[in-house]
Write a protein that holds these residues in place. Structure first.
Motif, PDB file in Angstrom:
ATOM      1  N   GLY A  90      -4.983  14.466   7.720  1.00  0.00           N
ATOM      2  CA  GLY A  90      -5.334  15.174   8.991  1.00  0.00           C
ATOM      3  C   GLY A  90      -5.631  16.478   8.971  1.00  0.00           C
ATOM      4  O   GLY A  90      -5.878  17.116   9.692  1.00  0.00           O
ATOM      5  N   MET A  91      -5.018  16.954   7.743  1.00  0.00           N
ATOM      6  CA  MET A  91      -4.809  18.570   7.473  1.00  0.00           C
ATOM      7  C   MET A  91      -6.266  18.880   6.855  1.00  0.00           C
ATOM      8  O   MET A  91      -6.679  20.216   6.833  1.00  0.00           O
ATOM      9  CB  MET A  91      -3.908  19.055   6.788  1.00  0.00           C
ATOM     10  CG  MET A  91      -2.386  18.758   7.378  1.00  0.00           C
ATOM     11  SD  MET A  91      -2.134  19.439   8.959  1.00  0.00           S
ATOM     12  CE  MET A  91      -1.419  18.181   9.842  1.00  0.00           C
ATOM     13  N   ARG A 150       0.849  -1.326   0.033  1.00  0.00           N
ATOM     14  CA  ARG A 150       0.033   0.245   0.202  1.00  0.00           C
ATOM     15  C   ARG A 150       0.940   1.433  -0.005  1.00  0.00           C
ATOM     16  O   ARG A 150       2.045   1.046   0.336  1.00  0.00           O
ATOM     17  CB  ARG A 150      -0.906   0.071   1.202  1.00  0.00           C
ATOM     18  CG  ARG A 150      -0.230   0.184   2.519  1.00  0.00           C
ATOM     19  CD  ARG A 150      -1.118   0.550   3.421  1.00  0.00           C
ATOM     20  NE  ARG A 150      -1.310   2.076   3.340  1.00  0.00           N
ATOM     21  CZ  ARG A 150      -0.585   3.214   3.673  1.00  0.00           C
ATOM     22  NH1 ARG A 150       0.797   2.831   3.972  1.00  0.00           N
ATOM     23  NH2 ARG A 150      -0.991   4.244   3.443  1.00  0.00           N
ATOM     24  N   ASP A 199      -2.618   7.221  15.153  1.00  0.00           N
ATOM     25  CA  ASP A 199      -1.593   6.380  14.368  1.00  0.00           C
ATOM     26  C   ASP A 199      -1.554   5.061  15.178  1.00  0.00           C
ATOM     27  O   ASP A 199      -1.136   4.043  14.624  1.00  0.00           O
ATOM     28  CB  ASP A 199      -0.262   6.871  14.567  1.00  0.00           C
ATOM     29  CG  ASP A 199      -0.201   8.487  13.399  1.00  0.00           C
ATOM     30  OD1 ASP A 199      -0.823   8.163  12.566  1.00  0.00           O
ATOM     31  OD2 ASP A 199       0.657   9.101  13.774  1.00  0.00           O
ATOM     32  N   SER A 256       0.044   5.979   0.444  1.00  0.00           N
ATOM     33  CA  SER A 256      -0.558   6.975   0.347  1.00  0.00           C
ATOM     34  C   SER A 256      -0.657   7.606  -1.308  1.00  0.00           C
ATOM     35  O   SER A 256       0.178   7.939  -1.893  1.00  0.00           O
ATOM     36  CB  SER A 256      -0.070   8.135   1.201  1.00  0.00           C
ATOM     37  OG  SER A 256      -0.328   7.796   2.438  1.00  0.00           O
ATOM     38  N   ARG A 276      10.992   3.789   6.042  1.00  0.00           N
ATOM     39  CA  ARG A 276      10.739   3.675   7.547  1.00  0.00           C
ATOM     40  C   ARG A 276      11.980   3.707   8.305  1.00  0.00           C
ATOM     41  O   ARG A 276      13.136   3.413   7.746  1.00  0.00           O
ATOM     42  CB  ARG A 276      10.042   2.210   7.608  1.00  0.00           C
ATOM     43  CG  ARG A 276       8.604   2.210   6.780  1.00  0.00           C
ATOM     44  CD  ARG A 276       7.489   3.401   7.551  1.00  0.00           C
ATOM     45  NE  ARG A 276       6.262   3.015   7.089  1.00  0.00           N
ATOM     46  CZ  ARG A 276       5.747   3.961   5.918  1.00  0.00           C
ATOM     47  NH1 ARG A 276       6.421   4.684   5.532  1.00  0.00           N
ATOM     48  NH2 ARG A 276       4.515   3.457   5.484  1.00  0.00           N
ATOM     49  N   ARG A 336       2.960   0.001  -4.359  1.00  0.00           N
ATOM     50  CA  ARG A 336       4.572  -0.393  -4.101  1.00  0.00           C
ATOM     51  C   ARG A 336       4.685  -1.775  -4.686  1.00  0.00           C
ATOM     52  O   ARG A 336       3.757  -2.801  -4.485  1.00  0.00           O
ATOM     53  CB  ARG A 336       4.882  -0.219  -2.774  1.00  0.00           C
ATOM     54  CG  ARG A 336       4.904   1.374  -2.192  1.00  0.00           C
ATOM     55  CD  ARG A 336       5.291   1.390  -0.691  1.00  0.00           C
ATOM     56  NE  ARG A 336       5.649   2.817  -0.592  1.00  0.00           N
ATOM     57  CZ  ARG A 336       5.115   3.365   0.380  1.00  0.00           C
ATOM     58  NH1 ARG A 336       4.063   3.059   1.154  1.00  0.00           N
ATOM     59  NH2 ARG A 336       5.442   4.972   0.401  1.00  0.00           N
ATOM     60  N   PRO A 347       1.065   3.357   8.030  1.00  0.00           N
ATOM     61  CA  PRO A 347       1.142   4.892   7.625  1.00  0.00           C
ATOM     62  C   PRO A 347       1.179   5.532   9.098  1.00  0.00           C
ATOM     63  O   PRO A 347       0.421   4.958   9.953  1.00  0.00           O
ATOM     64  CB  PRO A 347      -0.113   5.113   6.754  1.00  0.00           C
ATOM     65  CG  PRO A 347      -1.087   3.845   7.105  1.00  0.00           C
ATOM     66  CD  PRO A 347      -0.200   2.722   7.582  1.00  0.00           C
ATOM     67  N   TRP A 404      -4.838   9.080   4.114  1.00  0.00           N
ATOM     68  CA  TRP A 404      -5.435   9.719   5.198  1.00  0.00           C
ATOM     69  C   TRP A 404      -5.133  11.264   5.118  1.00  0.00           C
ATOM     70  O   TRP A 404      -4.038  11.623   4.828  1.00  0.00           O
ATOM     71  CB  TRP A 404      -4.629   9.281   6.639  1.00  0.00           C
ATOM     72  CG  TRP A 404      -5.006   7.938   6.980  1.00  0.00           C
ATOM     73  CD1 TRP A 404      -4.592   6.624   6.663  1.00  0.00           C
ATOM     74  CD2 TRP A 404      -5.767   7.599   8.191  1.00  0.00           C
ATOM     75  NE1 TRP A 404      -4.996   5.860   7.319  1.00  0.00           N
ATOM     76  CE2 TRP A 404      -5.737   6.094   8.185  1.00  0.00           C
ATOM     77  CE3 TRP A 404      -6.825   8.220   8.984  1.00  0.00           C
ATOM     78  CZ2 TRP A 404      -6.668   5.338   9.098  1.00  0.00           C
ATOM     79  CZ3 TRP A 404      -7.629   7.774   9.867  1.00  0.00           C
ATOM     80  CH2 TRP A 404      -7.314   6.399  10.041  1.00  0.00           C
ATOM     81  N   ARG A 461      -2.126  10.400  -3.760  1.00  0.00           N
ATOM     82  CA  ARG A 461      -2.478  11.889  -3.857  1.00  0.00           C
ATOM     83  C   ARG A 461      -2.740  12.227  -5.095  1.00  0.00           C
ATOM     84  O   ARG A 461      -2.878  13.582  -5.308  1.00  0.00           O
ATOM     85  CB  ARG A 461      -1.383  12.721  -3.156  1.00  0.00           C
ATOM     86  CG  ARG A 461      -0.779  12.277  -1.606  1.00  0.00           C
ATOM     87  CD  ARG A 461       0.313  13.079  -1.136  1.00  0.00           C
ATOM     88  NE  ARG A 461       0.351  12.727   0.310  1.00  0.00           N
ATOM     89  CZ  ARG A 461       1.107  11.781   0.787  1.00  0.00           C
ATOM     90  NH1 ARG A 461       1.945  11.108  -0.035  1.00  0.00           N
ATOM     91  NH2 ARG A 461       1.340  11.552   2.235  1.00  0.00           N
TER      92      ARG A 461
END
Ligand SMILES: Cc1cc2nc3c(=O)[nH]c(=O)nc-3n(C[C@H](O)[C@H](O)[C@H](O)COP(=O)(O)O)c2cc1C
Length: 231
Positions: free
Chosen positions: A100-101, A10, A193, A12, A133, A125, A154, A98, A14
């Motif tokens: 958050g902003m 997986r 998280d 993120s 990481r 990926r 994430p 996700w 965008r």
């Protein structure tokens, strides 16, 4: 693809395609959310809305808004539930992130966070080496299948705010603030998280043939941890 396998590919996403998903797919995602159990004594609410109902983040055709009360365990519960959905969406070839902003255009009481999703051309990926990481020894006292699943989880600004401790039949994941933004992330996003990481722990334990006995968030002073027991 299984949810466990999805942990390893997986990302993120965008960049989404403009075309929305059909009503049947949205319905099946709603059903998946409804069928995902919440942590004990939690009752977060989730709502799928079109992407034009929110602002301040990556534009996406659809968003899942999460609502909950203001506590560490409520935030962790939202992470625990919606990370299952993040894995599900990516397992069926959709993109998700996700945010958050981002915020709903109409301020809503108890709004917590959102997960944006939709069709995408961005590939998953292909290998673990593509994840940025920390070394596993910085997040865990053991290197095993559960720790690897948490390593790839994430987190807000990739802060990886956790340390794992293993005992017989038990995994404890403790909040451990990292990075320049740790004071900003500590109250809510890093608690989400930890719930995300708990979901990866559960998914890895189930893959390993274990039964989950309990998942218990615990706040004590400034410390926050989630204890997971299994047999
Ligand atoms: C609680 C949470 C909040 C996040 N908020 C944002 C955000 O506002 N904008 C954004 O682009 N990414 C956001 N992310 C995505 C992280 O930046 C991303 O998960 C991290 O960099 C690791 O990358 P990966 O998900 O591709 O493995 C958020 C992730 C989490 C878990």
């Amino acid at each position: 693809m299984t949810l466990y396998d999805t942990i390893f590919i997986r990302r993120s996403v965008r960049k989404f395609k403009d075309s929305p998903l059909d009503a049947a797919t949205i319905k099946s995602i709603e059903t998946f959310i409804g069928n995902t159990p919440q942590l004990a004594r939690q009752s977060a609410m989730f709502e799928i809305v079109s992407g034009d109902k929110v602002h301040g983040g990556t534009p996406a055709p659809h968003c899942i808004l999460a609502y909950c009360t203001d506590s560490d365990s409520s935030y962790a519960n939202v992470g625990y539930v919606l990370q299952n959905v993040d894995l599900y969406l990516q397992s069926i070839g959709l993109g998700s992130v996700w945010l958050g902003m981002a915020k709903p255009n109409e301020p809503e009481q108890n709004y917590c966070i959102l997960l944006a999703f939709g069709k995408t051309d961005v590939p998953t990926r292909k290998a673990e080496g593509e994840f940025k990481r920390l070394p596993i020894s910085e997040i865990s006292d053991q290197d095993n299948l559960v720790a690897k699943a948490v390593l790839l989880a994430p987190s807000a600004v990739n802060s990886q705010p956790w340390k794992l401790h293993f005992e017989s039949g038990k995994v404890v994941i403790r909040y451990f603030g990292r990075g320049l933004m740790k004071l900003m992330l500590r109250k809510k996003l890093n608690k989400i998280d930890l719930g995300i990481a708990a979901r990866h722990i559960e998914t890895a334990l189930l893959h390993d043939g274990k039964a989950i006995l309990s998942i218990t968030p615990k706040t004590s002073g400034k410390t926050f941890e989630i204890e997971i027991t299994y047999g």
